[in-house]
Design a protein around this motif. Structure first.
Motif, PDB file in Angstrom:
ATOM      1  N   ARG A  39       0.897  -1.124  -0.147  1.00  0.00           N
ATOM      2  CA  ARG A  39      -0.040   0.113  -0.007  1.00  0.00           C
ATOM      3  C   ARG A  39       0.801   1.206  -0.114  1.00  0.00           C
ATOM      4  N   ASN A  40       2.216   1.134   0.302  1.00  0.00           N
ATOM      5  CA  ASN A  40       3.017   2.062   0.447  1.00  0.00           C
ATOM      6  C   ASN A  40       2.670   3.181   1.440  1.00  0.00           C
ATOM      7  N   LYS A  41       2.323   2.523   2.652  1.00  0.00           N
ATOM      8  CA  LYS A  41       1.846   3.294   3.796  1.00  0.00           C
ATOM      9  C   LYS A  41       2.020   2.623   5.018  1.00  0.00           C
ATOM     10  N   ILE A  42       2.673   3.126   5.846  1.00  0.00           N
ATOM     11  CA  ILE A  42       2.751   2.721   7.321  1.00  0.00           C
ATOM     12  C   ILE A  42       1.660   3.304   8.169  1.00  0.00           C
ATOM     13  N   PRO A  43       0.887   2.484   8.700  1.00  0.00           N
ATOM     14  CA  PRO A  43      -0.110   3.199   9.929  1.00  0.00           C
ATOM     15  C   PRO A  43       0.641   4.064  10.616  1.00  0.00           C
ATOM     16  N   ASN A  44      -0.082   5.143  10.934  1.00  0.00           N
ATOM     17  CA  ASN A  44       0.626   6.303  11.721  1.00  0.00           C
ATOM     18  C   ASN A  44       1.118   5.671  13.132  1.00  0.00           C
ATOM     19  N   SER A  45       0.364   4.890  14.000  1.00  0.00           N
ATOM     20  CA  SER A  45       0.723   4.465  15.084  1.00  0.00           C
ATOM     21  C   SER A  45       2.189   3.755  14.833  1.00  0.00           C
ATOM     22  N   TRP A  46       2.319   2.911  13.886  1.00  0.00           N
ATOM     23  CA  TRP A  46       3.422   2.408  13.519  1.00  0.00           C
ATOM     24  C   TRP A  46       4.502   3.069  13.042  1.00  0.00           C
ATOM     25  N   LEU A  47       4.251   4.231  12.260  1.00  0.00           N
ATOM     26  CA  LEU A  47       5.335   5.057  11.802  1.00  0.00           C
ATOM     27  C   LEU A  47       5.713   5.725  13.062  1.00  0.00           C
ATOM     28  N   ASN A  48       4.976   6.307  14.022  1.00  0.00           N
ATOM     29  CA  ASN A  48       5.351   6.824  15.150  1.00  0.00           C
ATOM     30  C   ASN A  48       6.554   6.086  15.930  1.00  0.00           C
ATOM     31  N   TYR A  49       6.044   4.886  15.933  1.00  0.00           N
ATOM     32  CA  TYR A  49       7.048   3.834  16.701  1.00  0.00           C
ATOM     33  C   TYR A  49       8.301   3.806  16.112  1.00  0.00           C
ATOM     34  N   ILE A  50       8.109   3.614  14.708  1.00  0.00           N
ATOM     35  CA  ILE A  50       9.432   3.419  13.892  1.00  0.00           C
ATOM     36  C   ILE A  50      10.443   4.551  14.245  1.00  0.00           C
ATOM     37  N   GLU A  51       9.742   5.889  14.218  1.00  0.00           N
ATOM     38  CA  GLU A  51      10.425   7.283  13.968  1.00  0.00           C
ATOM     39  C   GLU A  51      11.058   7.102  15.531  1.00  0.00           C
ATOM     40  N   LEU A  52      10.272   6.553  16.448  1.00  0.00           N
ATOM     41  CA  LEU A  52      11.037   6.660  17.933  1.00  0.00           C
ATOM     42  C   LEU A  52      12.054   5.674  17.921  1.00  0.00           C
ATOM     43  N   LEU A  53      12.235   4.650  17.294  1.00  0.00           N
ATOM     44  CA  LEU A  53      13.236   3.672  17.247  1.00  0.00           C
ATOM     45  C   LEU A  53      14.491   4.391  16.496  1.00  0.00           C
ATOM     46  N   LEU A  54      14.244   5.007  15.484  1.00  0.00           N
ATOM     47  CA  LEU A  54      15.135   5.623  14.809  1.00  0.00           C
ATOM     48  C   LEU A  54      16.056   6.723  15.349  1.00  0.00           C
ATOM     49  N   GLN A  55      14.997   7.506  16.289  1.00  0.00           N
ATOM     50  CA  GLN A  55      15.501   8.722  16.811  1.00  0.00           C
ATOM     51  C   GLN A  55      16.337   8.280  18.273  1.00  0.00           C
ATOM     52  N   LYS A  56      15.802   7.082  18.810  1.00  0.00           N
ATOM     53  CA  LYS A  56      16.419   6.607  19.972  1.00  0.00           C
ATOM     54  C   LYS A  56      17.716   5.996  19.584  1.00  0.00           C
ATOM     55  N   ARG A  57      17.950   5.541  18.359  1.00  0.00           N
ATOM     56  CA  ARG A  57      19.533   4.909  18.162  1.00  0.00           C
ATOM     57  C   ARG A  57      20.199   6.145  17.811  1.00  0.00           C
ATOM     58  N   GLU A  58      19.679   6.822  16.896  1.00  0.00           N
ATOM     59  CA  GLU A  58      20.566   8.296  16.746  1.00  0.00           C
ATOM     60  C   GLU A  58      21.095   8.873  17.844  1.00  0.00           C
ATOM     61  N   ASN A  59      20.172   8.900  18.809  1.00  0.00           N
ATOM     62  CA  ASN A  59      20.607   9.809  20.171  1.00  0.00           C
ATOM     63  C   ASN A  59      21.795   8.850  20.909  1.00  0.00           C
ATOM     64  N   ALA A  60      21.385   7.560  20.750  1.00  0.00           N
ATOM     65  CA  ALA A  60      22.517   6.660  21.588  1.00  0.00           C
ATOM     66  C   ALA A  60      23.877   6.865  20.723  1.00  0.00           C
ATOM     67  N   VAL A  61      23.799   6.901  19.569  1.00  0.00           N
ATOM     68  CA  VAL A  61      25.099   6.891  18.863  1.00  0.00           C
ATOM     69  C   VAL A  61      25.831   8.444  18.914  1.00  0.00           C
ATOM     70  N   ASN A  62      24.884   9.496  19.165  1.00  0.00           N
ATOM     71  CA  ASN A  62      25.533  10.764  19.357  1.00  0.00           C
ATOM     72  C   ASN A  62      25.981  10.772  20.824  1.00  0.00           C
ATOM     73  N   MET A  63      25.290   9.973  21.858  1.00  0.00           N
ATOM     74  CA  MET A  63      25.804   9.995  23.170  1.00  0.00           C
ATOM     75  C   MET A  63      27.218   9.445  23.171  1.00  0.00           C
ATOM     76  N   THR A  64      27.533   8.384  22.600  1.00  0.00           N
ATOM     77  CA  THR A  64      28.412   7.682  22.354  1.00  0.00           C
ATOM     78  C   THR A  64      29.562   8.395  21.965  1.00  0.00           C
ATOM     79  N   HIS A  65      29.303   9.052  20.776  1.00  0.00           N
ATOM     80  CA  HIS A  65      30.463   9.974  20.126  1.00  0.00           C
ATOM     81  C   HIS A  65      31.001  11.088  21.140  1.00  0.00           C
ATOM     82  N   SER A  66      29.833  11.418  21.777  1.00  0.00           N
ATOM     83  CA  SER A  66      30.151  12.683  22.822  1.00  0.00           C
ATOM     84  C   SER A  66      31.001  12.132  23.858  1.00  0.00           C
TER      85      SER A  66
END
Length: 103
Positions: A39-66
């Motif tokens: 359908r080329n569409k991720i339901p909003n609830s899942w999309l929000n969860y996926i975005e959260l996972l990606l942000q969490k990972r990015e923050n962890a990487v940035n924190m490690t570098h810091s």
């Protein structure tokens, strides 16, 4: 961004090799993954969860570098002789110059 690209981003960031593994990682079934792609569409609830996972990972990487940068700075302040500091600066400037030329 297409649903496939967003899911591929999750797979890349979390080193997941296929959609079946992705479905297990997201705690859903593969049929849902296939449906989102079709359908080329991720339901909003899942999309929000996926975005959260990606942000969490990015923050962890940035924190490690810091933390690593802070440790390097502390080591340089404590043990860095003028010669060591100049050598490191020269190496970093060389890398910067190469990078500037490739842009």
């Amino acid at each position: 961004m297409s649903a496939r690209n967003k899911l591929n981003e999750v797979k890349k960031v979390y080193n997941i090799s296929n959609d079946l593994e992705l479905s297990k990682f997201l705690k859903t079934n593969k049929h849902n993954i296939d449906s989102w792609v079709k359908r080329n569409k991720i339901p909003n609830s899942w999309l929000n969860y996926i975005e959260l996972l990606l942000q969490k990972r990015e923050n962890a990487v940035n924190m490690t570098h810091s933390i690593e940068i802070d440790e390097i700075v502390l080591l340089l302040k404590t043990y860095g002789t003028p010669k060591i500091l100049q050598e490191l600066k020269n190496k970093l400037l060389t890398i910067k110059n190469i990078d500037d030329k490739t842009i």
